[in-house]
Design an enzyme around this catalytic site. Structure first.
Site, PDB file in Angstrom:
ATOM      1  N   GLY A 153      73.217  72.353-129.099  1.00 40.52           N
ATOM      2  CA  GLY A 153      72.909  70.934-129.225  1.00 40.52           C
ATOM      3  C   GLY A 153      71.757  70.606-128.314  1.00 40.52           C
ATOM      4  N   GLY A 154      71.550  69.322-128.146  1.00 36.98           N
ATOM      5  CA  GLY A 154      70.434  68.896-127.326  1.00 36.98           C
ATOM      6  C   GLY A 154      70.530  69.396-125.893  1.00 36.98           C
ATOM      7  N   MET A 155      71.769  69.578-125.432  1.00 43.61           N
ATOM      8  CA  MET A 155      71.950  69.916-124.031  1.00 43.61           C
ATOM      9  C   MET A 155      71.809  71.406-123.756  1.00 43.61           C
ATOM     10  SD  MET A 155      72.489  67.119-122.672  1.00 43.61           S
ATOM     11  CE  MET A 155      72.850  65.472-123.240  1.00 43.61           C
ATOM     12  N   VAL A 196      76.211  76.647-126.463  1.00 39.70           N
ATOM     13  CA  VAL A 196      77.583  76.887-126.044  1.00 39.70           C
ATOM     14  C   VAL A 196      78.060  78.241-126.578  1.00 39.70           C
ATOM     15  CG1 VAL A 196      79.918  75.971-125.957  1.00 39.70           C
ATOM     16  CG2 VAL A 196      77.987  74.428-126.212  1.00 39.70           C
ATOM     17  N   LYS A 253      78.742  76.819-121.346  1.00 34.76           N
ATOM     18  CA  LYS A 253      77.596  76.029-121.818  1.00 34.76           C
ATOM     19  C   LYS A 253      76.392  76.345-120.954  1.00 34.76           C
ATOM     20  CE  LYS A 253      77.364  72.038-123.983  1.00 34.76           C
ATOM     21  NZ  LYS A 253      77.668  70.695-124.395  1.00 34.76           N
ATOM     22  N   ASP A 299      75.872  59.436-122.320  1.00 30.87           N
ATOM     23  CA  ASP A 299      75.537  59.907-123.671  1.00 30.87           C
ATOM     24  C   ASP A 299      76.803  60.005-124.520  1.00 30.87           C
ATOM     25  OD1 ASP A 299      73.910  60.720-125.726  1.00 30.87           O
ATOM     26  OD2 ASP A 299      73.896  62.820-125.131  1.00 30.87           O
TER      27      ASP A 299
END
Lengths: 521, 206
Positions: free
Chosen positions: A72-74, A77, A92, A183
């Site tokens: 994802g954006g972060m 994972v 992550k 978020d």
């Protein structure tokens, strides 16, 4: 044979003449794709190599990386195994562009996050940081995100609100510790195999912003791009993120996932939670929790009223007025329905669609717990049929019958709910659709007990009749129901009792209707 | 530095380190290849490409560069995937079909900047074969000769296809729909960007 090795960045073959650079070409060469660097890339590559037999499975700290779960954006994972505690965890790996300083700050905040121990906050087990990368080890939650959970199967509004209530508890706990999520969105809530919601990625948005600031040459914030629709308006004005902006994101998410399942009450909460000015929203997530609990309360009481309760209501009422009052109370108690709306006998046609909404909800819940939800469903079905118009629209009716047929099949298969099945059939059977009322249908008599129970469902029928103002020359919804109950074998006396009319009036009405519909009583 | 070809041969003989080195050299490029055409399945397709590569090693003639050989495999893997995905027939025409045809609403999140996303959207509007040609030539810097190898066509044909692909891209750039989520008009940004890039013969920007 010795060929030149070809590196990804190798210069183009000089023997082939390239055309002079044009604007389009310069533009093409300027495209930069988002590719994971650092640890995430390394792990992805090593996993690939391991699968191709070219390497051992990679390790991060003491954790053996098993597979990639998603990105994802972060960051990315991975599923990993902790040999020390002999369990699988989620690893992550965060996008790192800000160097050691950012990594250190991130680690500090991840540590405070690890201190939040709450069943509705994703448990942080471990944090690791080096110059180039940062990673967080959390409990492994396998049920997917809240968004996926909602779209996986038919969900009632109550069950969705329950997940949000859990999320709200997680948020409230973190807020009390001074942590802001920054978020919140349906993709950041994970659902465990047991169905419990956990808020994840607390505060990571902040790090992401920090990283973007610290890293030179990466214009624009990808975080803001990614989740713009959940951003509270004040954040766009530069006001720092707060519990109030989390609350805004919370309600935007709720509105999104409820979709058209939202009832009037939920709509009101959402409207307040998404007020433009932070001060106009709820004081805190604690206040939100209280509201959501209230919202769920009437539905929770569904376990209380039983068929026997209904019988009692039916028997205690001595006249039409007391039937209506009892019915209103019952409806409100059982399904949390807007009493005022029902009492007003809404003339704008608002009643039908709203009852239909409840029908869908109840249908969904019925599948989960038939014994519990059958009575209100039947009641609503009766009310809905009675309130809806025009009832002579056979297309609409047969459509509804189709949607009900699965329900009927379910219902009939359940021991102990046969009575309700009969009532439901009486309420939504095929006869209504085609208006083919005939004496042939009188073959089945109800047992005494069935009649008693059917009569008990009648407050809703009476309510429906009251809500409907008949036009002179056409059979009303109530009339059709009347016929249907009668054609299914309910005694005229009982119909008279439950509709608050005289036996004579009912008999006359039935005769009249049958004559008009081409049958004979 | 050991040549790719040598590494491939050693990997085939059981030298895992050689395999790892080879994978690490080309991992990013192959990932990029799929990112812009089948982002969601990219990981799987990258894996399939390297697997096919290790299996096809003996068929590798050594006549051209390894990179061209590898991209040729990636292209086959992609086409096979699309055929299966859209249940298209054996003779699916990748000279006509675009990524946007295959996966409507395909993500362009792979690109960092709004302008890049705009360009990526244009690339996804042109036939897949053309998209591959443009990307391999400009991003991966394959020579026309390597392009010809990867696509299994004569160099002259590769050159004319490259020319045509560029034309298609120019036309597509004018047809790219604006995205509601674009923070500013991507068209505008593109125009500014082009200006900065001293582009005298920039394509017209509305």
């Amino acid at each position: 044979m010795h060929l030149p090795s070809s590196q990804p960045a190798a210069p183009a073959d000089p023997t082939v003449e390239r055309e002079p650079t044009s604007g389009l070409e310069a533009m093409l060469r300027g495209v930069r794709l988002r590719q994971h660097g650092g640890l995430a890339r390394e792990l992805g590559m090593q996993l690939l190599a391991a699968r191709l037999g070219a390497a051992e499975p990679p390790h991060v700290g003491r954790y053996r990386v098993v597979s990639k779960l998603g990105e994802g954006g972060m960051g990315v994972v991975f599923r990993a195994h902790d040999p020390l505690l002999s369990r699988d965890v989620a690893l992550k790996v965060l996008r790192m562009e800000g160097g050691a300083e950012a990594a250190t700050r991130m680690a500090a905040e991840a540590r405070s996050l690890a201190a939040v121990a709450h069943p509705n906050v994703l448990a942080v087990h471990d944090v690791g940081v080096d110059d180039e990368s940062a990673w967080i080890v959390t409990e492994l939650v396998t049920g997917g995100t809240l968004r996926e959970w909602v779209s996986a199967q038919t969900r009632s509004w109550q069950s969705i609100v329950e997940r949000f209530l859990e999320s709200a508890r997680g948020l409230a706990t973190a807020h009390r510790m001074g942590l802001v999520h920054r978020d919140f969105k349906p993709d950041n809530v994970l659902i465990g195999a047991e169905g419990r919601a956990r808020v994840s990625d607390f505060g990571l948005a902040r790090h992401q912003e920090l990283l973007t600031e610290l890293s030179a040459g990466s214009p624009g914030s990808s975080v803001i791009e990614g989740t713009a629709s959940y951003l509270a308006p004040e954040l766009l004005r530069g006001v720092p993120a707060s519990a109030a902006s989390d609350q805004y994101a919370f309600f935007v998410s709720l509105r999104e996932l409820l979709g058209d399942r939202a009832t009037g009450l939920a709509d009101d909460l959402i409207a307040q939670g998404t007020q433009r000015e932070p001060e106009a929203r709820f004081d805190s997530m604690d206040a939100v929790i209280a509201e959501l609990e209230d919202l769920l309360r009437p539905a929770a009481r569904l376990s209380q009223p039983s068929l026997e309760d209904l019988v009692a209501i039916g028997q205690e009422a001595t006249d039409r007025q007391s039937y209506l009052e009892a019915a209103l109370g019952w409806v409100q108690r059982v399904v949390g329905y807007d009493t005022a709306l029902l009492g007003r006998a809404d003339r704008e046609g608002e009643l039908g669609p709203r009852i239909e909404g409840f029908e869908d909800t109840l249908l969904a819940q019925f599948r989960e717990a038939p014994e519990l939800y059958a009575p209100p469903l039947v009641g609503l079905e009766l009310a809905s049929a009675a309130a809806r118009r025009p009832v002579t629209d056979t297309e609409v009716l047969s459509q509804r019958d189709r949607s009900m047929s699965a329900f009927h099949a379910d219902l009939l298969g359940k021991k102990g709910t046969r009575v309700m099945a009969v009532a439901a059939l009486a309420a939504a059977g095929k006869q209504l659709g085609s208006l083919q009322i005939s004496r042939n249908a009188r073959g089945t008599r109800f047992s005494d007990r069935e009649q008693r129970l059917l009569a008990a469902a009648a407050p809703i029928l009476a309510l429906g009749l009251a809500a409907h103002e008949p036009r002179a020359d056409e059979p009303t919804d109530g009339d059709v129901l009347l016929l249907r109950l009668w054609s299914r074998g309910l005694a005229v006396e009982d119909i008279a009792t439950v509709t608050g009319s005289s036996v004579h009036a009912v008999a006359e009405r039935i005769e009249d209707l049958c004559a008009r519909l081409g049958g004979a009583p | 530095m050991t040549a790719d070809e040598t590494l491939l041969a050693r990997w085939k003989e059981g030298d895992r380190e050689a395999g790892m080195t080879l994978i690490s050299r080309h991992y990013d490029a192959i990932t990029r290849f799929f990112q812009t055409k089948a982002a969601r399945e990219a990981d799987d397709l990258v894996q399939r490409t390297f697997l096919a590569c290790s299996e096809a090693a003996s068929r590798y003639s050594g006549g051209g560069t390894f990179r061209a050989f590898l991209f040729g495999i990636a292209r086959n893997v992609l086409y096979e995937h699309i055929r299966r995905d859209i249940r298209a027939g054996k003779h699916t025409d990748f000279h006509a079909l675009s990524v946007a045809d295959v996966h409507p609403g395909v993500s362009t999140q792979a690109a960092r900047r709004a302008e890049s996303r705009f360009l990526l959207r244009a690339l996804q509007l042109i036939p897949i074969e053309s998209q591959i040609i443009v990307e391999l030539y400009y991003w991966e810097e394959l020579s026309v000769g390597e392009l010809a190898e990867a696509l299994d066509i004569p160099p002259g044909t590769a050159k004319s296809r490259l020319h045509r692909a560029r034309q298609q891209l120019k036309e597509a750039l004018e047809q790219v729909p604006e995205e509601a989520s674009d923070p500013r008009s991507a068209r505008l940004l593109l125009a500014e960007w082009l200006e900065k890039l001293e582009g005298h013969d920039a394509m017209p920007v509305r």
